[in-house]
Design a protein around this motif. Structure first.
Motif, PDB file in Angstrom:
ATOM      1  N   MET A   1      44.596  32.438  37.516  1.00  0.00           N
ATOM      2  CA  MET A   1      45.257  32.608  36.219  1.00  0.00           C
ATOM      3  C   MET A   1      44.261  32.424  35.074  1.00  0.00           C
ATOM      4  O   MET A   1      44.310  33.146  34.075  1.00  0.00           O
ATOM      5  CB  MET A   1      46.421  31.637  36.090  1.00  0.00           C
ATOM      6  N   ALA A   2      43.339  31.488  35.206  1.00  0.00           N
ATOM      7  CA  ALA A   2      42.315  31.283  34.178  1.00  0.00           C
ATOM      8  C   ALA A   2      41.417  32.511  34.076  1.00  0.00           C
ATOM      9  O   ALA A   2      41.045  32.935  32.974  1.00  0.00           O
ATOM     10  CB  ALA A   2      41.499  30.036  34.486  1.00  0.00           C
ATOM     11  N   THR A   3      41.084  33.098  35.216  1.00  0.00           N
ATOM     12  CA  THR A   3      40.264  34.317  35.214  1.00  0.00           C
ATOM     13  C   THR A   3      40.986  35.442  34.495  1.00  0.00           C
ATOM     14  O   THR A   3      40.389  36.190  33.712  1.00  0.00           O
ATOM     15  CB  THR A   3      39.934  34.735  36.658  1.00  0.00           C
ATOM     16  N   GLN A   4      42.290  35.570  34.735  1.00  0.00           N
ATOM     17  CA  GLN A   4      43.075  36.604  34.046  1.00  0.00           C
ATOM     18  C   GLN A   4      43.087  36.373  32.540  1.00  0.00           C
ATOM     19  O   GLN A   4      43.006  37.329  31.762  1.00  0.00           O
ATOM     20  CB  GLN A   4      44.504  36.620  34.579  1.00  0.00           C
ATOM     21  N   LEU A   5      43.158  35.119  32.134  1.00  0.00           N
ATOM     22  CA  LEU A   5      43.128  34.822  30.699  1.00  0.00           C
ATOM     23  C   LEU A   5      41.803  35.239  30.079  1.00  0.00           C
ATOM     24  O   LEU A   5      41.758  35.829  29.005  1.00  0.00           O
ATOM     25  CB  LEU A   5      43.358  33.327  30.456  1.00  0.00           C
ATOM     26  N   VAL A   6      40.718  34.923  30.765  1.00  0.00           N
ATOM     27  CA  VAL A   6      39.387  35.234  30.218  1.00  0.00           C
ATOM     28  C   VAL A   6      39.147  36.740  30.187  1.00  0.00           C
ATOM     29  O   VAL A   6      38.689  37.283  29.186  1.00  0.00           O
ATOM     30  CB  VAL A   6      38.289  34.519  31.035  1.00  0.00           C
ATOM     31  N   THR A   7      39.467  37.428  31.281  1.00  0.00           N
ATOM     32  CA  THR A   7      39.170  38.863  31.351  1.00  0.00           C
ATOM     33  C   THR A   7      40.188  39.716  30.615  1.00  0.00           C
ATOM     34  O   THR A   7      39.881  40.833  30.208  1.00  0.00           O
ATOM     35  CB  THR A   7      39.093  39.340  32.818  1.00  0.00           C
ATOM     36  N   GLY A   8      41.389  39.205  30.419  1.00  0.00           N
ATOM     37  CA  GLY A   8      42.422  39.981  29.738  1.00  0.00           C
ATOM     38  C   GLY A   8      42.570  39.590  28.296  1.00  0.00           C
ATOM     39  O   GLY A   8      42.099  40.272  27.386  1.00  0.00           O
ATOM     40  N   PHE A   9      43.193  38.473  28.075  1.00  0.00           N
ATOM     41  CA  PHE A   9      43.544  38.024  26.733  1.00  0.00           C
ATOM     42  C   PHE A   9      42.323  37.821  25.844  1.00  0.00           C
ATOM     43  O   PHE A   9      42.254  38.357  24.742  1.00  0.00           O
ATOM     44  CB  PHE A   9      44.354  36.730  26.842  1.00  0.00           C
TER      45      PHE A   9
ATOM     46  N   LEU B   1      43.506  27.200  43.494  1.00  0.00           N
ATOM     47  CA  LEU B   1      43.071  28.602  43.468  1.00  0.00           C
ATOM     48  C   LEU B   1      43.987  29.452  42.590  1.00  0.00           C
ATOM     49  O   LEU B   1      43.526  30.372  41.902  1.00  0.00           O
ATOM     50  CB  LEU B   1      43.011  29.169  44.889  1.00  0.00           C
ATOM     51  N   ILE B   2      45.274  29.149  42.591  1.00  0.00           N
ATOM     52  CA  ILE B   2      46.208  29.872  41.709  1.00  0.00           C
ATOM     53  C   ILE B   2      45.838  29.628  40.256  1.00  0.00           C
ATOM     54  O   ILE B   2      45.787  30.561  39.441  1.00  0.00           O
ATOM     55  CB  ILE B   2      47.666  29.437  41.987  1.00  0.00           C
TER      56      ILE B   2
END
Length: 62
Positions: A31-39, A26-27
């Motif tokens: 983190m993958a979600t943050q990469l997609v939505t942010g970076f 889940l961590i």
């Protein structure tokens, strides 16, 4: 948006690479979600549209 078969296939491919411990998995997913939505999303917003060329004149060949 309704998930299609190719979405499910990609999710399965990613899930096979996750850690066995569900908390760690889940961590990684967060983190993958943050990469997609942010970076990745920031790159799309900063792209400039291509130049526009306007031809003024008659029907002559350029």
């Amino acid at each position: 948006m309704k998930p299609e078969n190719w979405h499910r296939r990609h999710a399965l491919q990613l899930a096979c690479q996750l850690p066995e411990d569900s908390a760690d998995a889940l961590i990684v997913l967060r983190m993958a979600t943050q990469l997609v939505t942010g970076f990745l999303a920031e790159d799309e917003r900063t792209e400039k549209p291509g130049p526009v060329v306007v031809r003024i004149g008659g029907d002559e060949c350029a």
